[in-house]
Scaffold this active site. Structure first.
Site, PDB file in Angstrom:
ATOM      1  N   GLY A 239       2.546  -9.037   0.859  1.00  0.00           N
ATOM      2  CA  GLY A 239       3.740  -8.484   0.773  1.00  0.00           C
ATOM      3  C   GLY A 239       4.713  -9.420  -0.080  1.00  0.00           C
ATOM      4  O   GLY A 239       5.875  -8.927  -0.296  1.00  0.00           O
ATOM      5  N   GLU A 275      -3.319 -11.446   2.361  1.00  0.00           N
ATOM      6  CA  GLU A 275      -3.895 -10.163   1.865  1.00  0.00           C
ATOM      7  C   GLU A 275      -2.736  -9.704   0.368  1.00  0.00           C
ATOM      8  O   GLU A 275      -2.245  -8.792   0.380  1.00  0.00           O
ATOM      9  CB  GLU A 275      -3.864  -8.934   2.706  1.00  0.00           C
ATOM     10  N   GLY A 277      -1.432  -8.693  -2.844  1.00  0.00           N
ATOM     11  CA  GLY A 277      -1.833  -7.501  -3.909  1.00  0.00           C
ATOM     12  C   GLY A 277      -0.985  -7.758  -5.122  1.00  0.00           C
ATOM     13  O   GLY A 277      -1.176  -8.153  -6.158  1.00  0.00           O
ATOM     14  N   ARG A 278       0.227  -7.118  -4.792  1.00  0.00           N
ATOM     15  CA  ARG A 278       1.361  -7.182  -5.814  1.00  0.00           C
ATOM     16  C   ARG A 278       1.446  -8.377  -6.684  1.00  0.00           C
ATOM     17  O   ARG A 278       1.757  -8.570  -7.969  1.00  0.00           O
ATOM     18  CB  ARG A 278       2.753  -6.544  -5.337  1.00  0.00           C
ATOM     19  N   ARG A 314       5.936   4.670  -9.866  1.00  0.00           N
ATOM     20  CA  ARG A 314       6.823   3.870  -9.134  1.00  0.00           C
ATOM     21  C   ARG A 314       8.304   4.380  -9.377  1.00  0.00           C
ATOM     22  O   ARG A 314       8.966   4.411  -8.516  1.00  0.00           O
ATOM     23  CB  ARG A 314       6.628   2.533  -9.301  1.00  0.00           C
ATOM     24  N   TYR A 318       9.800   5.555  -5.870  1.00  0.00           N
ATOM     25  CA  TYR A 318      10.559   4.707  -5.237  1.00  0.00           C
ATOM     26  C   TYR A 318      12.044   4.226  -5.865  1.00  0.00           C
ATOM     27  O   TYR A 318      12.528   3.341  -5.545  1.00  0.00           O
ATOM     28  CB  TYR A 318       9.907   3.127  -5.189  1.00  0.00           C
ATOM     29  N   CYS A 346       7.084  18.124 -16.744  1.00  0.00           N
ATOM     30  CA  CYS A 346       7.880  18.874 -16.533  1.00  0.00           C
ATOM     31  C   CYS A 346       8.804  18.773 -15.076  1.00  0.00           C
ATOM     32  O   CYS A 346       8.952  19.602 -14.190  1.00  0.00           O
ATOM     33  CB  CYS A 346       7.643  20.168 -16.710  1.00  0.00           C
ATOM     34  N   GLU A 347       9.466  17.339 -15.056  1.00  0.00           N
ATOM     35  CA  GLU A 347      10.250  17.365 -13.858  1.00  0.00           C
ATOM     36  C   GLU A 347      11.257  16.300 -14.232  1.00  0.00           C
ATOM     37  O   GLU A 347      11.161  15.209 -14.975  1.00  0.00           O
ATOM     38  CB  GLU A 347       9.463  16.355 -13.091  1.00  0.00           C
ATOM     39  N   TYR A 375      -0.141  -1.251  -8.345  1.00  0.00           N
ATOM     40  CA  TYR A 375       0.518   0.064  -7.789  1.00  0.00           C
ATOM     41  C   TYR A 375       0.920   1.085  -8.999  1.00  0.00           C
ATOM     42  O   TYR A 375       1.706   1.831  -8.984  1.00  0.00           O
ATOM     43  CB  TYR A 375       1.755   0.147  -6.945  1.00  0.00           C
TER      44      TYR A 375
HETATM   45  C1  LIG Z   1      -0.335  -2.967   0.956  1.00  0.00           C
HETATM   46  C2  LIG Z   1      -0.912  -3.827   1.895  1.00  0.00           C
HETATM   47  C3  LIG Z   1      -1.227  -5.041   1.480  1.00  0.00           C
HETATM   48  C4  LIG Z   1      -0.674  -5.686   0.015  1.00  0.00           C
HETATM   49  O1  LIG Z   1       0.756  -5.752  -0.299  1.00  0.00           O
HETATM   50  P1  LIG Z   1       1.283  -6.401  -1.558  1.00  0.00           P
HETATM   51  O2  LIG Z   1       2.781  -6.230  -1.315  1.00  0.00           O
HETATM   52  O3  LIG Z   1       0.885  -5.694  -2.565  1.00  0.00           O
HETATM   53  O4  LIG Z   1       1.083  -7.927  -1.219  1.00  0.00           O
HETATM   54  C5  LIG Z   1      -1.700  -6.103   2.213  1.00  0.00           C
HETATM   55  N1  LIG Z   1      -2.286  -5.790   3.458  1.00  0.00           N
HETATM   56  C6  LIG Z   1      -2.055  -4.543   3.910  1.00  0.00           C
HETATM   57  C7  LIG Z   1      -2.612  -4.206   5.187  1.00  0.00           C
HETATM   58  C8  LIG Z   1      -1.291  -3.496   3.120  1.00  0.00           C
HETATM   59  O5  LIG Z   1      -1.290  -2.428   3.438  1.00  0.00           O
END
Ligand SMILES: *Cc1c(COP(=O)(O)O)cnc(C)c1O
Length: 421
Positions: A239, A275, A277-278, A314, A318, A346-347, A375
């Site tokens: 997150g 965890e 990701g982004r 995105r 969003y 076409c949107e 993403y």
């Molecule tokens: C989406 C998600 C993440 C990754 O979130 P980021 O904002 O990309 O770091 C980690 N854990 C869970 C359970 C998620 O659903």
């Protein structure tokens, strides 16, 4: 910091000119920098170097096998949310005991696949899921490690579609009921309770919600231990946000995030899983696109480019912002003008940015959407029968196509016309 910089007036990914990739692979195309991925992963590892930990890359942010292999080779674990992601992590060479399975709707088939292939832990999101996993594991003669995802009812102060830690969200078990559910878990066959899991949302730009959530997790952990549960792991989710605007206040750094973890849960002596990701892959990627037409409207100019909402969803989904930059750097002091940058779909939602300030552009010019590594490609579709966008990985002075652009034949070959038509 990333490795997309101008050199002699041209945008490069590491030591490769983006124009060179465009010539060889065509556009649109996602381009990732291996050095940036490695650097970002290293920052999280460093942020937790005070304790036993595993950085589990959130596969849903970018699931290309080459990206997963690069991360896995550095020792990353993987956070997966589907059988398909589990299969990708394994295909990239990541052992089962480094894979965490999250998600609110794991099917029996997905859970079976992970038990058979090996799993570090299931993050349980509901009682029905817990009962189903227990019955399945017991029937297979297995005992699986589990953490229960608690919903701490903390406002992550992020976009409503990516906030997951409020009681109104579908994720996890209300923290107020957690002790009850842990007692039930401990009594069920086939499960071994090992930890507590929390993930409050994505693109957080302030540490306060993390601090609030992790403090609640610490309190819960102590209560659970007092009740006899052997809590040895805390999965604190992902997150941490990234700067999507270059001119904006940057979100906190991984090292600052790590300090909040240490402050809130460090005294518990648990192994820490996170965890992200982004934050690892977001600014390690750009989407390269070419201008098809410059269209003069009544009150504005449109830059019609060959990337569209099906390639990078995105902004449409969003209202997200991606900085758009020309691949050929504007001369110092060159005038800029506003363009509405749009795709061919076409949107009306197929608008990347209104009034993007760019130097004078012409058909054939290349642009790059920054911060597109997370993403981006994973959310791409073939809407409007536009072949799935390809991906390229750059390392130093060379690059490889890590997902090829399908031909029209390949795209069409997945459909079939029944004999009775
Ligand atoms: C989406 C998600 C993440 C990754 O979130 P980021 O904002 O990309 O770091 C980690 N854990 C869970 C359970 C998620 O659903």
């Amino acid at each position: 910091m990333d490795h997309f910089n101008y050199r002699q007036g041209e945008l490069f990914a590491e030591d490769v000119a983006l124009s060179c990739i465009a010539r060889q692979v065509g556009s649109p195309v996602y381009i990732y920098s291996a050095a940036t991925l490695r650097r970002h992963f290293g920052l999280f590892r460093q942020a937790l170097d005070w304790t036993d930990h595993l950085v589990c890359f959130a596969v849903k942010s970018n699931s290309n096998l080459a990206v997963l292999k690069l991360m896995g080779d550095m020792g990353a674990g993987m956070d997966v949310v589907s059988g398909g992601e589990y299969a990708r992590a394994r295909a990239a060479g990541v052992p089962g005991d480094r894979i965490v399975f999250s998600g609110v709707g794991k099917t029996l088939a997905e859970m079976r696949m992970a038990i058979e292939g090996g799993i570090r832990q299931f993050n349980i999101e509901s009682e029905p899921e817990m009962q189903a996993l227990s019955a399945l594991a017991a029937s297979m003669g297995a005992t699986v490690p589990v953490a229960i995802r608690v919903n701490p009812d903390v406002d992550a102060k992020t976009h409503e579609k990516i906030a997951t830690g409020k009681s109104e969200n579908k994720f996890g078990i209300p923290i107020s009921r957690a002790r009850e559910v842990y007692a039930e878990a401990a009594a069920l066959p086939g499960l071994r309770v090992v930890g507590v899991d929390v993930h409050i949302g994505s693109q957080l730009t302030d540490l306060a919600p993390f601090r609030a959530a992790y403090a609640k997790v610490a309190e819960l952990t102590q209560a659970l231990r007092a009740e006899g549960h052997d809590i040895t792991r805390l999965d604190l989710g992902g997150g941490l946000g990234i700067p999507y605007r270059r001119d904006n206040n940057a979100p906190p750094l991984p090292i600052e995030y790590g300090a909040v973890i240490r402050e809130t849960v460090g005294h518990l002596g648990c192994e820490i899983e996170i965890e992200p990701g982004r934050n690892i892959v977001g600014n390690a990627g750009v989407l390269l696109s070419q201008v098809i037409y410059v269209k003069r409207g009544e009150d504005r100019d449109f830059l019609i480019v060959d990337a569209a909402m099906n390639d990078l969803l995105r902004p449409a989904m969003y209202g997200a912002h991606h900085d758009i930059v020309p691949v050929v750097e504007a001369a110092p002091g060159a005038p800029v003008q506003p363009y509405d940058v749009v795709g061919p779909v076409c949107e009306s939602g197929d608008t990347f940015q209104k009034g993007a300030e760019l130097p004078a552009m012409a058909a054939g010019d290349l642009i790059a959407f920054r911060s597109a590594g997370a993403y981006g490609a994973v959310m791409a579709s073939e809407y409007n029968s536009r072949p799935l966008v390809p991906e390229v990985l750059v390392e130093g002075d060379h690059f490889a196509v890590i997902r090829a652009r399908p031909t029209y034949e390949e795209m069409l070959s997945r459909d079939s016309i029944p004999a009775w038509l």
